[in-house]
Write a protein that holds these residues in place. Structure first.
Motif, PDB file in Angstrom:
ATOM      1  N   ARG A 120      -5.144   4.845   7.698  1.00  0.00           N
ATOM      2  CA  ARG A 120      -4.292   5.707   8.516  1.00  0.00           C
ATOM      3  C   ARG A 120      -4.956   6.032   9.857  1.00  0.00           C
ATOM      4  O   ARG A 120      -4.289   6.072  10.891  1.00  0.00           O
ATOM      5  CB  ARG A 120      -3.970   6.993   7.753  1.00  0.00           C
ATOM      6  CG  ARG A 120      -2.787   7.734   8.350  1.00  0.00           C
ATOM      7  CD  ARG A 120      -2.331   8.879   7.499  1.00  0.00           C
ATOM      8  NE  ARG A 120      -1.273   9.621   8.159  1.00  0.00           N
ATOM      9  CZ  ARG A 120      -0.906  10.849   7.832  1.00  0.00           C
ATOM     10  NH1 ARG A 120      -1.515  11.456   6.816  1.00  0.00           N
ATOM     11  NH2 ARG A 120       0.058  11.469   8.478  1.00  0.00           N
ATOM     12  N   PHE A 121      -6.275   6.239   9.811  1.00  0.00           N
ATOM     13  CA  PHE A 121      -6.987   6.496  11.051  1.00  0.00           C
ATOM     14  C   PHE A 121      -6.957   5.262  11.956  1.00  0.00           C
ATOM     15  O   PHE A 121      -6.725   5.358  13.160  1.00  0.00           O
ATOM     16  CB  PHE A 121      -8.441   6.905  10.779  1.00  0.00           C
ATOM     17  CG  PHE A 121      -9.235   7.217  12.016  1.00  0.00           C
ATOM     18  CD1 PHE A 121      -9.115   8.442  12.646  1.00  0.00           C
ATOM     19  CD2 PHE A 121     -10.093   6.275  12.571  1.00  0.00           C
ATOM     20  CE1 PHE A 121      -9.835   8.735  13.795  1.00  0.00           C
ATOM     21  CE2 PHE A 121     -10.814   6.546  13.724  1.00  0.00           C
ATOM     22  CZ  PHE A 121     -10.695   7.783  14.339  1.00  0.00           C
ATOM     23  N   ALA A 158      -2.365   2.496  17.340  1.00  0.00           N
ATOM     24  CA  ALA A 158      -1.096   2.970  17.895  1.00  0.00           C
ATOM     25  C   ALA A 158      -1.329   3.712  19.200  1.00  0.00           C
ATOM     26  O   ALA A 158      -0.522   3.609  20.141  1.00  0.00           O
ATOM     27  CB  ALA A 158      -0.388   3.877  16.891  1.00  0.00           C
ATOM     28  N   SER A 159      -2.434   4.448  19.279  1.00  0.00           N
ATOM     29  CA  SER A 159      -2.753   5.172  20.517  1.00  0.00           C
ATOM     30  C   SER A 159      -2.995   4.201  21.658  1.00  0.00           C
ATOM     31  O   SER A 159      -2.516   4.404  22.786  1.00  0.00           O
ATOM     32  CB  SER A 159      -3.999   6.051  20.325  1.00  0.00           C
ATOM     33  OG  SER A 159      -3.753   7.081  19.411  1.00  0.00           O
ATOM     34  N   LYS A 210       1.112  -4.334   9.517  1.00  0.00           N
ATOM     35  CA  LYS A 210       0.416  -4.510   8.233  1.00  0.00           C
ATOM     36  C   LYS A 210      -0.140  -3.196   7.710  1.00  0.00           C
ATOM     37  O   LYS A 210      -0.046  -2.898   6.511  1.00  0.00           O
ATOM     38  CB  LYS A 210      -0.709  -5.539   8.388  1.00  0.00           C
ATOM     39  CG  LYS A 210      -0.216  -6.959   8.589  1.00  0.00           C
ATOM     40  CD  LYS A 210      -1.363  -7.923   8.915  1.00  0.00           C
ATOM     41  CE  LYS A 210      -0.836  -9.322   9.215  1.00  0.00           C
ATOM     42  NZ  LYS A 210      -1.901 -10.244   9.678  1.00  0.00           N
ATOM     43  N   LEU A 211      -0.731  -2.408   8.596  1.00  0.00           N
ATOM     44  CA  LEU A 211      -1.276  -1.115   8.177  1.00  0.00           C
ATOM     45  C   LEU A 211      -0.168  -0.178   7.713  1.00  0.00           C
ATOM     46  O   LEU A 211      -0.347   0.584   6.755  1.00  0.00           O
ATOM     47  CB  LEU A 211      -2.068  -0.477   9.330  1.00  0.00           C
ATOM     48  CG  LEU A 211      -3.438  -1.103   9.623  1.00  0.00           C
ATOM     49  CD1 LEU A 211      -3.959  -0.641  10.971  1.00  0.00           C
ATOM     50  CD2 LEU A 211      -4.436  -0.751   8.507  1.00  0.00           C
ATOM     51  N   ILE A 233      -0.096   1.502   4.101  1.00  0.00           N
ATOM     52  CA  ILE A 233      -0.027   2.957   3.943  1.00  0.00           C
ATOM     53  C   ILE A 233       1.201   3.342   3.120  1.00  0.00           C
ATOM     54  O   ILE A 233       1.141   4.208   2.243  1.00  0.00           O
ATOM     55  CB  ILE A 233      -0.003   3.635   5.329  1.00  0.00           C
ATOM     56  CG1 ILE A 233      -1.357   3.438   6.016  1.00  0.00           C
ATOM     57  CG2 ILE A 233       0.331   5.123   5.217  1.00  0.00           C
ATOM     58  CD1 ILE A 233      -1.336   3.754   7.507  1.00  0.00           C
ATOM     59  N   SER A 234       2.321   2.672   3.401  1.00  0.00           N
ATOM     60  CA  SER A 234       3.557   2.953   2.665  1.00  0.00           C
ATOM     61  C   SER A 234       3.398   2.616   1.187  1.00  0.00           C
ATOM     62  O   SER A 234       3.810   3.384   0.311  1.00  0.00           O
ATOM     63  CB  SER A 234       4.709   2.154   3.264  1.00  0.00           C
ATOM     64  OG  SER A 234       5.904   2.374   2.562  1.00  0.00           O
ATOM     65  N   ALA A 235       2.764   1.477   0.899  1.00  0.00           N
ATOM     66  CA  ALA A 235       2.547   1.068  -0.499  1.00  0.00           C
ATOM     67  C   ALA A 235       1.635   2.056  -1.215  1.00  0.00           C
ATOM     68  O   ALA A 235       1.879   2.425  -2.382  1.00  0.00           O
ATOM     69  CB  ALA A 235       1.939  -0.334  -0.533  1.00  0.00           C
TER      70      ALA A 235
END
Length: 604
Positions: A436-437, A443-444, A593-594, A598-600
């Motif tokens: 997540r980090f 994303a930033s 992919k991340l 994260i969703s999984a």
């Protein structure tokens, strides 16, 4: 949250302009010095610049005058930038503009007499003085475009008038526009330029974000015709100047000082419009899916991918990120970063009338100054790192080079700034394996660094090119034309994946860069270079850093192509740009992919 008056902001959140002038009395004394120096210079050298020796003697005194003018001009501009509503600042700025117009007219003979010297005398002067070699080279380059001395004098005398459209734009934008509150979810919220761009545009609440957008653009619409006329006046001035000086097109005129040919300019726009667009449409689709947005609109493009993970950062806490991420640049650079906080180089405050966005002003002979409106998001840390990149550039260049050699081509100006954003992202990614980090950091960098420079500013450049094509064809523009051109560029880039709703076409009204020549495209040009160099730093470490520091110290003594070559990047080919576009695509691949991972994990 509403903007407060400048008088109410905390002193520690403001810049210390005493390093420019300790008092208004000192500033006025400097103006008296400038007036006297200009009179003395004119009396001594007018009609007497006849050979290499007299040219070099005059240049030393000419440079000394500029070294006095620069801090005074910076002082005036920074005061206006911190509060455009302050009438004293406005009047001081107008008075300084008049003084500069008069002084420029009085000294205009000098460049005319230099350009009239035989070529062999100018070349001899160049050989005798490294300090003035670049300046004299530029005199030679510009010689075919120099007008009669009396015409040059008249143009210099009218300089404050010719610069008026930019001043009118700022007054309209920052003084006359008063944004009403908007309603969302049964609540009232304040709005302003800085609040919209710093808070509401990225608010994760779709209803609030879209309501702020609607209210913001409705207010812009009230001023579109005045702003368009102001811009058209600026454009016609540039076209007339271009024609008078014998350039084939406005593009040739505006690219001349950048030392860049049309091929590099067009390539930057054409390749990104064509090859980056599919990657950014995937990014828009990812935002839509993650946030469960019914349809993706222009108002939704700046929402963070994971706003609940976005840390709030105080000004004090920003030091840790800035120092740790940028310390790779060495001890001297680190000392500069520390000084920027300790000596209050940065204006962090949010107040009514303050200029929007962020910038770094780097007056020769004094330390840099940075303007930012701190909202407390991690994005602010990236913005601050960006502006400190400009500061670090001129901190080095101003120490190593003379006043006429320190500033490089506009084409290169955004490379050192975006480099620091790359270093910030690399540092953050290196220090965590948490999915997540990692997604938040990537994303930033996509949403802030690449979106801002490779999308926002590049779309401005694509629009700007269409505007200048009209001007070159002898046409003018009005609000309707500008709206149509801007909407067309937005729709071309985003296709059917993003709805360009009403108001988006007025985005041209938000950007002061249009009054600064062909500036918008240089952001992506600089970021192309810095992306390649940041990869070198990751792979090679200190040797790549040392190469980059040499580039910073070189200032304006090399062309953009030469500076990039010093850093190991060949911008004469399209390879660096294509590689950077592919790099952005790879970052978006990682985000997808991340997000799946994260969703999984969340579902499990």
């Amino acid at each position: 949250m509403s903007a407060i008056p400048r008088s109410k902001v905390k002193l520690e959140e403001t810049w210390n302009l005493n390093d420019l002038f300790a008092s208004e009395t000192d500033y006025e004394a400097r103006l008296d010095e400038i007036r006297e120096d200009v009179r003395t210079f004119s009396a001594k050298y007018k009609g007497n610049v006849t050979d290499a020796a007299s040219a070099l003697s005059a240049l030393k005194e000419y440079a000394a005058i500029y070294e006095k003018i620069i801090p005074a001009g910076t002082y005036v501009n920074l005061l206006q930038s911190e509060d455009q509503t302050n009438s004293d600042h406005q009047m001081r700025g107008a008075a300084f503009g008049s003084l500069m117009a008069k002084s420029s007219a009085e000294m205009s003979f000098f460049e005319s007499e230099l350009s009239q010297l035989p070529e062999e005398e100018l070349k001899q002067a160049m050989e005798q003085s490294e300090e003035f070699r670049i300046y004299l080279r530029d005199i030679l380059r510009f010689k075919p475009h120099k007008l009669h001395p009396e015409v040059e004098k008249v143009l210099a005398a009218f300089s404050s008038v010719l610069d008026a459209p930019y001043e009118l734009y700022n007054v309209t934008k920052l003084v006359d526009m008063d944004f009403p509150d908007f309603e969302a979810g049964g609540e009232q919220f304040p709005n302003s330029y800085n609040l919209f761009e710093g808070t509401w545009e990225t608010d994760p609440d779709t209803e609030k974000r879209r309501a702020a957008y609607k209210a913001f653009y409705e207010k812009l619409a009230d001023y579109q015709h005045t702003t368009a006329k102001t811009y058209d006046t600026h454009l016609q001035t540039e076209k007339t100047t271009s024609d008078l000086r014998g350039f084939d097109t406005v593009f040739d005129y505006l690219l001349f000082n950048q030392e860049v040919d049309r091929e590099l300019y067009d390539r930057q726009i054409d390749l990104i419009m064509k090859e980056l667009a599919p990657h950014m449409r995937r990014y828009a689709k990812l935002l839509q899916n993650v946030h469960g947005i019914d349809r993706m609109t222009f108002a939704d493009l700046k929402v963070p991918l994971d706003p609940s993970y976005e840390p709030k950062i105080t000004i004090e806490e920003s030091k840790k990120y800035i120092f740790e991420a940028l310390s790779v640049m060495g001890d001297d650079y680190y000392e500069m970063l520390k000084r920027s906080y300790d000596e209050r180089w940065t204006d962090f405050a949010q107040n009514k009338g303050k200029s929007t966005g962020a910038f770094c002003s780097s007056p020769y002979g004094v330390h840099p100054y940075i303007l930012i409106s701190w909202s407390g998001s991690m994005e602010d840390v990236f913005v601050l790192a960006h502006e400190l990149g400009h500061a670090g550039h001129f901190y080095n260049a101003n120490r190593e080079q003379g006043v006429f050699n320190a500033r490089p081509s506009l084409y290169f100006i955004e490379a050192p700034s975006t480099m620091n954003e790359m270093l910030m992202a690399n540092h953050l990614l290196k220090n965590s394996d948490d999915p997540r980090f990692k997604r938040w950091v990537i994303a930033s960098i996509v949403a802030r660094t690449y979106y801002h420079n490779f999308v926002t500013h590049l779309l401005e450049a694509a629009y700007q090119r269409k505007v200048y094509e009209r001007i070159d064809a002898g046409q003018s523009v009005n609000a309707g034309v500008l709206n149509e051109l801007k909407r067309g560029v937005l729709e071309e880039f985003w296709g059917s994946d993003v709805t360009i709703e009403e108001g988006a076409e007025l985005t041209w009204m938000r950007q002061p860069h249009y009054y600064m020549g062909l500036y918008p495209y240089t952001y992506s040009a600089g970021l192309t270079i810095s992306t390649q160099v940041s990869k070198r730093i990751l792979d090679e470490g200190e040797s790549a850093v040392n190469d980059w520091l040499e580039v910073l110290r070189a200032g304006g003594t090399k062309s953009p192509v030469e500076l990039a070559q010093m850093a190991g990047v060949d911008i004469t080919t399209d390879a660096p740009l294509r590689d950077t576009i592919a790099h952005i695509g790879n970052l978006i691949d990682q985000l997808e992919k991340l997000t799946e991972e994260i969703s999984a994990n969340t579902e499990a």
